[in-house]
Write a protein that holds these residues in place. Structure first.
Motif, short mmCIF file in Angstrom:
data_model
loop_
_atom_site.label_atom_id
_atom_site.label_comp_id
_atom_site.label_asym_id
_atom_site.label_seq_id
_atom_site.Cartn_x
_atom_site.Cartn_y
_atom_site.Cartn_z
N GLU A 41 -6.66 -33.87 33.86
CA GLU A 41 -5.76 -33.10 33.00
C GLU A 41 -4.63 -33.99 32.46
O GLU A 41 -4.30 -33.93 31.28
CB GLU A 41 -5.16 -31.92 33.78
CG GLU A 41 -4.21 -31.08 32.95
CD GLU A 41 -3.56 -29.97 33.75
OE1 GLU A 41 -3.57 -28.84 33.24
OE2 GLU A 41 -3.04 -30.22 34.86
N ILE A 42 -4.07 -34.81 33.33
CA ILE A 42 -2.97 -35.69 32.90
C ILE A 42 -3.46 -36.72 31.91
O ILE A 42 -2.81 -36.99 30.90
CB ILE A 42 -2.27 -36.31 34.13
CG1 ILE A 42 -1.54 -35.21 34.90
CG2 ILE A 42 -1.32 -37.43 33.71
CD1 ILE A 42 -0.95 -35.64 36.23
N MET A 45 -3.79 -34.97 28.62
CA MET A 45 -2.47 -34.77 28.01
C MET A 45 -1.94 -36.08 27.43
O MET A 45 -1.39 -36.10 26.32
CB MET A 45 -1.46 -34.25 29.04
CG MET A 45 -1.61 -32.79 29.36
SD MET A 45 -0.19 -32.16 30.33
CE MET A 45 -0.50 -32.88 31.93
N ASP A 48 -3.60 -37.05 24.18
CA ASP A 48 -3.04 -36.29 23.05
C ASP A 48 -1.68 -36.84 22.67
O ASP A 48 -1.34 -36.94 21.49
CB ASP A 48 -2.95 -34.80 23.39
CG ASP A 48 -4.32 -34.13 23.46
OD1 ASP A 48 -5.32 -34.73 23.02
OD2 ASP A 48 -4.38 -32.99 23.96
N ALA A 49 -0.87 -37.21 23.67
CA ALA A 49 0.43 -37.82 23.39
C ALA A 49 0.24 -39.17 22.70
O ALA A 49 1.01 -39.52 21.79
CB ALA A 49 1.23 -37.97 24.68
N ARG A 114 -6.02 -34.57 17.26
CA ARG A 114 -5.47 -34.51 18.62
C ARG A 114 -3.95 -34.59 18.64
O ARG A 114 -3.32 -34.25 19.63
CB ARG A 114 -6.04 -35.65 19.47
CG ARG A 114 -7.51 -35.48 19.78
CD ARG A 114 -8.04 -36.50 20.80
NE ARG A 114 -7.11 -37.47 21.27
CZ ARG A 114 -7.06 -38.77 20.88
NH1 ARG A 114 -7.93 -39.21 20.00
NH2 ARG A 114 -6.18 -39.59 21.39
N HIS A 116 -0.08 -33.85 18.19
CA HIS A 116 0.78 -32.66 18.14
C HIS A 116 1.55 -32.62 16.83
O HIS A 116 1.81 -31.56 16.29
CB HIS A 116 1.76 -32.66 19.32
CG HIS A 116 1.10 -32.72 20.65
ND1 HIS A 116 1.49 -33.60 21.63
CD2 HIS A 116 0.06 -32.03 21.17
CE1 HIS A 116 0.73 -33.44 22.70
NE2 HIS A 116 -0.15 -32.50 22.44
N THR A 142 6.75 -30.87 23.10
CA THR A 142 5.47 -31.09 23.79
C THR A 142 5.68 -31.96 25.03
O THR A 142 5.06 -31.71 26.06
CB THR A 142 4.40 -31.68 22.86
OG1 THR A 142 4.87 -32.89 22.27
CG2 THR A 142 4.01 -30.69 21.78
N TYR A 143 6.56 -32.95 24.95
CA TYR A 143 6.87 -33.74 26.15
C TYR A 143 7.54 -32.87 27.20
O TYR A 143 7.24 -32.98 28.39
CB TYR A 143 7.74 -34.95 25.81
CG TYR A 143 6.95 -36.09 25.18
CD1 TYR A 143 5.79 -36.56 25.77
CD2 TYR A 143 7.38 -36.68 24.01
CE1 TYR A 143 5.06 -37.57 25.20
CE2 TYR A 143 6.65 -37.71 23.43
CZ TYR A 143 5.49 -38.16 24.04
OH TYR A 143 4.77 -39.17 23.47
N GLN A 145 7.09 -29.73 27.73
CA GLN A 145 6.05 -28.90 28.35
C GLN A 145 5.16 -29.73 29.27
O GLN A 145 4.76 -29.27 30.35
CB GLN A 145 5.23 -28.20 27.28
CG GLN A 145 6.00 -27.10 26.57
CD GLN A 145 5.18 -26.36 25.55
OE1 GLN A 145 3.96 -26.30 25.63
NE2 GLN A 145 5.85 -25.79 24.55
N MET A 146 4.84 -30.95 28.87
CA MET A 146 4.02 -31.82 29.72
C MET A 146 4.77 -32.16 31.02
O MET A 146 4.17 -32.13 32.10
CB MET A 146 3.65 -33.10 28.97
CG MET A 146 2.67 -32.86 27.83
SD MET A 146 2.50 -34.29 26.73
CE MET A 146 1.86 -35.52 27.83
N ARG A 149 4.66 -29.22 33.28
CA ARG A 149 3.32 -29.02 33.84
C ARG A 149 3.04 -30.02 34.96
O ARG A 149 2.49 -29.67 36.00
CB ARG A 149 2.27 -29.16 32.74
CG ARG A 149 0.85 -29.09 33.21
CD ARG A 149 0.49 -27.69 33.66
NE ARG A 149 -0.90 -27.65 34.05
CZ ARG A 149 -1.33 -27.07 35.16
NH1 ARG A 149 -0.49 -26.45 35.95
NH2 ARG A 149 -2.61 -27.07 35.46
#
Length: 180
Positions: A41-42, A45, A48-49, A114, A116, A142-143, A145-146, A149
């Motif tokens: 998952e990381i 993420m 995408d970043a 991909r 954001h 987005t950062y 939220q990451m 998470r």
């Protein structure tokens, strides 16, 4: 030993033999048995970043090269500085993906899908600044939220993202000032 409310608390002890035995699993690189994060998952993420940072580099570079007009040199310089910092973010993210035993995805065919943030090809200087400010605000959120998470499961990635987010906040402030 110390006592608290009639309970005995054992002193902290590292099982050195177990740590040494686990450390011999060389194919895992920096990822030890104590790693708590969801690596897949990381890594997703972070990829995408990575795409977001690369799209931001391209947008800033385009704006740097196409911002025409006398008096726009300070704005162009700001665009170039931000492009270079975004590239540094991309490098850090790619390095972290590799540390987590993943593969950074630089596929240009799907970067914008991909990402954001959006690419922008404005020719008006004010629209360029707005597009970049919007992208920085997207990156900040987005950062955030990451980071939320990931929590405490991967402190190294969390720290890196916090540091990158702080620079994105500086970029947003710089751009907001340019609009005033």
């Amino acid at each position: 030993m110390t006592t608290t409310d009639d309970q005995q608390v054992k002193p902290f002890h590292i099982d050195v033999a177990a740590v040494r035995a686990e450390a011999k699993k060389l194919d895992q690189g920096a990822v030890t048995s104590g790693y708590q994060g969801n690596r897949e998952e990381i890594i997703a993420m972070l990829n995408d970043a990575l795409a977001t940072e690369l799209v931001c580099v391209l947008r800033y570079k385009r704006h740097y090269y196409t911002a025409a007009g006398f008096g726009n040199e300070p704005i162009k310089a700001e665009f170039l500085e931000h492009a270079n910092e975004e590239l540094g973010h991309a490098d850090r993210i790619a390095e972290r993906i590799v540390q987590l035993n993943g593969e950074p995805d630089f596929n240009p065919a799907i970067l914008s899908q991909r990402s954001h943030a959006e690419y922008d090809d404005s020719s008006d200087i004010k629209e360029m600044i707005k597009a970049n400010l919007i992208a920085e605000r997207v990156a900040i959120e987005t950062y955030r939220q990451m980071i939320a998470r990931i929590g405490d499961d991967d402190p190294t990635t969390r720290k890196m993202l916090i540091e990158i987010m702080a620079v994105e906040e500086e970029h947003a402030d710089d751009l907001r000032e340019l609009l005033q």
